[in-house]
Write a protein that holds these residues in place. Structure first.
Motif, PDB file in Angstrom:
ATOM      1  N   THR A   1       0.814  -1.224   0.000  1.00  0.00           N
ATOM      2  CA  THR A   1       0.000   0.000   0.000  1.00  0.00           C
ATOM      3  C   THR A   1       0.843   1.267   0.000  1.00  0.00           C
ATOM      4  OG1 THR A   1      -1.638  -1.248   1.291  1.00  0.00           O
ATOM      5  CG2 THR A   1      -1.952   1.130   1.115  1.00  0.00           C
ATOM      6  N   PHE A   2       2.030   1.174   0.585  1.00  0.00           N
ATOM      7  CA  PHE A   2       2.883   2.363   0.704  1.00  0.00           C
ATOM      8  C   PHE A   2       4.270   2.051   0.122  1.00  0.00           C
ATOM      9  CE2 PHE A   2      -0.018   1.996   4.323  1.00  0.00           C
ATOM     10  CZ  PHE A   2      -0.839   3.100   4.087  1.00  0.00           C
ATOM     11  N   PRO A   3       4.339   1.856  -1.196  1.00  0.00           N
ATOM     12  CA  PRO A   3       5.592   1.394  -1.822  1.00  0.00           C
ATOM     13  C   PRO A   3       6.742   2.392  -1.711  1.00  0.00           C
ATOM     14  CG  PRO A   3       3.981   2.036  -3.485  1.00  0.00           C
ATOM     15  CD  PRO A   3       3.257   2.026  -2.182  1.00  0.00           C
ATOM     16  N   LYS A   4       6.435   3.653  -1.462  1.00  0.00           N
ATOM     17  CA  LYS A   4       7.513   4.648  -1.344  1.00  0.00           C
ATOM     18  C   LYS A   4       8.099   4.719   0.072  1.00  0.00           C
ATOM     19  CE  LYS A   4       5.898   7.628  -5.107  1.00  0.00           C
ATOM     20  NZ  LYS A   4       5.484   9.005  -5.493  1.00  0.00           N
ATOM     21  N   VAL A   5       7.461   4.019   1.002  1.00  0.00           N
ATOM     22  CA  VAL A   5       7.946   4.005   2.385  1.00  0.00           C
ATOM     23  C   VAL A   5       8.811   2.762   2.587  1.00  0.00           C
ATOM     24  CG1 VAL A   5       7.319   3.958   4.830  1.00  0.00           C
ATOM     25  CG2 VAL A   5       5.887   5.208   3.182  1.00  0.00           C
ATOM     26  N   GLN A   6      10.038   2.952   3.018  1.00  0.00           N
ATOM     27  CA  GLN A   6      10.903   1.817   3.311  1.00  0.00           C
ATOM     28  C   GLN A   6      10.625   1.302   4.721  1.00  0.00           C
ATOM     29  OE1 GLN A   6      13.481   0.000   1.449  1.00  0.00           O
ATOM     30  NE2 GLN A   6      12.841  -1.262   3.192  1.00  0.00           N
ATOM     31  N   ILE A   7      10.225   0.033   4.812  1.00  0.00           N
ATOM     32  CA  ILE A   7       9.958  -0.593   6.094  1.00  0.00           C
ATOM     33  C   ILE A   7      11.168  -1.440   6.500  1.00  0.00           C
ATOM     34  CG2 ILE A   7       8.461  -2.134   7.407  1.00  0.00           C
ATOM     35  CD1 ILE A   7       7.073   0.424   6.515  1.00  0.00           C
ATOM     36  N   ILE A   8      11.634  -1.241   7.729  1.00  0.00           N
ATOM     37  CA  ILE A   8      12.678  -2.086   8.304  1.00  0.00           C
ATOM     38  C   ILE A   8      12.104  -2.741   9.552  1.00  0.00           C
ATOM     39  CG2 ILE A   8      14.974  -2.189   9.336  1.00  0.00           C
ATOM     40  CD1 ILE A   8      15.765   0.257   7.763  1.00  0.00           C
ATOM     41  N   ALA A   9      12.151  -4.072   9.602  1.00  0.00           N
ATOM     42  CA  ALA A   9      11.678  -4.812  10.770  1.00  0.00           C
ATOM     43  C   ALA A   9      12.855  -5.549  11.400  1.00  0.00           C
ATOM     44  CB  ALA A   9      10.583  -5.803  10.376  1.00  0.00           C
ATOM     45  N   THR A  10      12.944  -5.515  12.719  1.00  0.00           N
ATOM     46  CA  THR A  10      13.984  -6.275  13.413  1.00  0.00           C
ATOM     47  C   THR A  10      13.337  -7.336  14.284  1.00  0.00           C
ATOM     48  OG1 THR A  10      14.188  -5.076  15.512  1.00  0.00           O
ATOM     49  CG2 THR A  10      15.273  -4.110  13.577  1.00  0.00           C
ATOM     50  N   GLY A  11      14.097  -8.396  14.554  1.00  0.00           N
ATOM     51  CA  GLY A  11      13.587  -9.452  15.418  1.00  0.00           C
ATOM     52  C   GLY A  11      14.711 -10.192  16.102  1.00  0.00           C
ATOM     53  N   SER A  12      14.514 -10.526  17.376  1.00  0.00           N
ATOM     54  CA  SER A  12      15.532 -11.244  18.125  1.00  0.00           C
ATOM     55  C   SER A  12      15.347 -12.747  18.037  1.00  0.00           C
ATOM     56  CB  SER A  12      15.530 -10.809  19.595  1.00  0.00           C
ATOM     57  OG  SER A  12      14.253 -10.975  20.162  1.00  0.00           O
ATOM     58  N   SER A  13      14.372 -13.189  17.277  1.00  0.00           N
ATOM     59  CA  SER A  13      14.154 -14.617  17.092  1.00  0.00           C
ATOM     60  C   SER A  13      13.745 -14.874  15.658  1.00  0.00           C
ATOM     61  CB  SER A  13      13.059 -15.134  18.027  1.00  0.00           C
ATOM     62  OG  SER A  13      12.626 -16.407  17.606  1.00  0.00           O
ATOM     63  N   SER A  14      14.622 -15.510  14.877  1.00  0.00           N
ATOM     64  CA  SER A  14      14.243 -15.839  13.510  1.00  0.00           C
ATOM     65  C   SER A  14      13.158 -16.903  13.517  1.00  0.00           C
ATOM     66  CB  SER A  14      15.457 -16.332  12.713  1.00  0.00           C
ATOM     67  OG  SER A  14      15.966 -17.539  13.230  1.00  0.00           O
ATOM     68  N   PHE A  15      13.119 -17.743  14.562  1.00  0.00           N
ATOM     69  CA  PHE A  15      12.083 -18.772  14.679  1.00  0.00           C
ATOM     70  C   PHE A  15      10.709 -18.126  14.718  1.00  0.00           C
ATOM     71  CE2 PHE A  15       9.251 -21.534  17.051  1.00  0.00           C
ATOM     72  CZ  PHE A  15       9.531 -22.793  16.558  1.00  0.00           C
ATOM     73  N   ASP A  16      10.578 -17.091  15.531  1.00  0.00           N
ATOM     74  CA  ASP A  16       9.287 -16.442  15.741  1.00  0.00           C
ATOM     75  C   ASP A  16       8.924 -15.532  14.572  1.00  0.00           C
ATOM     76  OD1 ASP A  16       6.995 -15.926  17.086  1.00  0.00           O
ATOM     77  OD2 ASP A  16       7.877 -14.686  18.643  1.00  0.00           O
TER      78      ASP A  16
END
Length: 386
Positions: free
Chosen positions: A103-118
């Motif tokens: 929906t917002f292709p011009k917005v860069q989303i960065i997601a972080t996570g401390s568990s690749s499993f989850d």
């Protein structure tokens, strides 16, 4: 003691290359390895056009846990880059990320996570082909070399083997390092592990980690662990897999090309940080009074080499090698069609049992890595001098 306040992480430039190309950026890594510091450093370059959401805060989760694109738009649309830190805390994060990216292709989303499993389990299906993933580890020797010379690194080697390379640990004295490691293991490590529905026994996790920590550098038997812990083999395997997905441990499998006398089904387990390993055992003694220095050295050299390869996008397979007549090499790399072996020696021993057989069979080199040449091995491709 080397005093460092800020570190430039090697993956930063690689992440920047993939910004604003239509994919969500996902950064995995254990607690306290510097994910938040890294993303905030990237965000700082965008000033008011960047937005940070800490998804461990309930008020942020409540805002983001919606599939209504208009509600999401009010949170992200006026920014160029948006960070969702510890994104696995958001229910249905995969679907929400997909809506954000679509929906917002011009917005860069960065997601972080401390568990690749989850996090990976939640985003893989809805975000297939729409993410670029990166892993951030504790500090690498290569990252220290950018600011400190070899003599300084060598001078701090004992502290590194005792306390590891977590950013908040590395620049502290012994007492502060022990306090930080205790905080890491008790507040974050065990708490996060026990947050999984599959983990039901806290004492079992602690006992398993201690057994594995004691066996660093040795072959691990699932059956032996299951007997010592009083649980079935499949439970041991499940718990070890979760510990790997949470960036606590990793495993090497035996290298074999079906030569009759090669061990082919064993594994060895190492820790992504030797300080965490020592914290689990409560062992912080000076190296001169320890009987596990060889194990620490082997773990340290292997994990630093693996960080170097990961940070520099060097792809390949890694193993250990042993024959039934006790010829063995600690670490095998199969990269670009070449198979080379490395044996790690803290002392002055210069012999590799099985060097001739390995080199004759596989055509590569088998090399000793000791305190004289380890920095070459850990910061660039090691080529044996002829």
């Amino acid at each position: 003691m080397i005093m460092i306040i800020k570190f430039r992480r090697k993956i930063e430039d690689r992440i920047k290359k993939y910004l604003f190309k239509g994919d969500a950026i996902v950064i995995y890594g254990a607690r306290q390895v510097g994910k938040t510091t890294l993303v905030n450093k990237i965000l700082a370059e965008y000033g008011d056009d960047g937005k940070y959401y800490n998804c461990e805060l309930k008020e942020n989760r409540d805002l983001l846990q919606t599939t209504n694109s208009q509600d999401l738009g009010r949170l992200v649309s006026k920014y160029k880059i948006v960070v969702l830190d510890e994104a696995q805390k958001i229910t249905d994060i995969g679907t929400i990320l997909k809506i954000l990216v679509d929906t917002f292709p011009k917005v860069q989303i960065i997601a972080t996570g401390s568990s690749s499993f989850d996090l990976a389990n939640k985003i893989n299906e809805p975000m297939t082909g729409r993410t670029k993933t990166f892993s951030l580890y504790p500090l690498a020797i290569e990252e220290l070399i950018e600011n400190y010379d070899f003599a300084q690194i060598n001078g701090n080697l004992e502290n590194i083997l005792r306390f590891g390379l977590y950013p908040k640990v590395f620049d502290r004295n012994a007492e502060e390092s022990i306090m930080e490691l205790s905080e890491l293991t008790n507040k974050y490590l065990y708490r996060d592990i026990l947050s999984f529905n599959q983990i039901r026994k806290s004492t079992l996790v602690e006992d398993l980690l201690k057994l594995v920590a004691l066996q660093v550098g040795s072959e691990v038997s699932y059956e032996e662990l299951s007997v010592k812990l009083g649980v079935d083999r499949l439970t041991v395997i499940k718990y070890l897999d979760i510990l790997e997905q949470m960036f606590v441990i990793f495993s090497l499998r035996a290298f074999s090309r079906n030569i009759r006398d090669e061990v082919s089904k064993s594994i060895k387990i190492y820790f992504w940080d030797v300080g965490i390993r020592n914290a689990i055992l409560g062992l912080y003694n000076n190296l001169s009074v320890r009987d596990d220095v060889g194990k620490l050295w082997e773990n340290f050299c292997i994990v630093e080499r693996m960080k170097y390869n990961a940070n520099n996008f060097i792809l390949g397979n890694v193993y250990f090698w042993r024959t039934y007549d006790q010829k063995e090499i600690d670490y095998i790399e199969e990269i670009n069609g070449e198979i080379n072996g490395y044996e790690f020696k803290w002392g002055d021993n210069t012999k590799i049992r099985g060097k001739g057989k390995f080199e004759e069979t596989y055509g590569g080199k088998a090399m000793i890595i000791n305190r004289k040449n380890y920095l070459d091995f850990l910061i660039k491709k090691m080529v044996e001098k002829k």
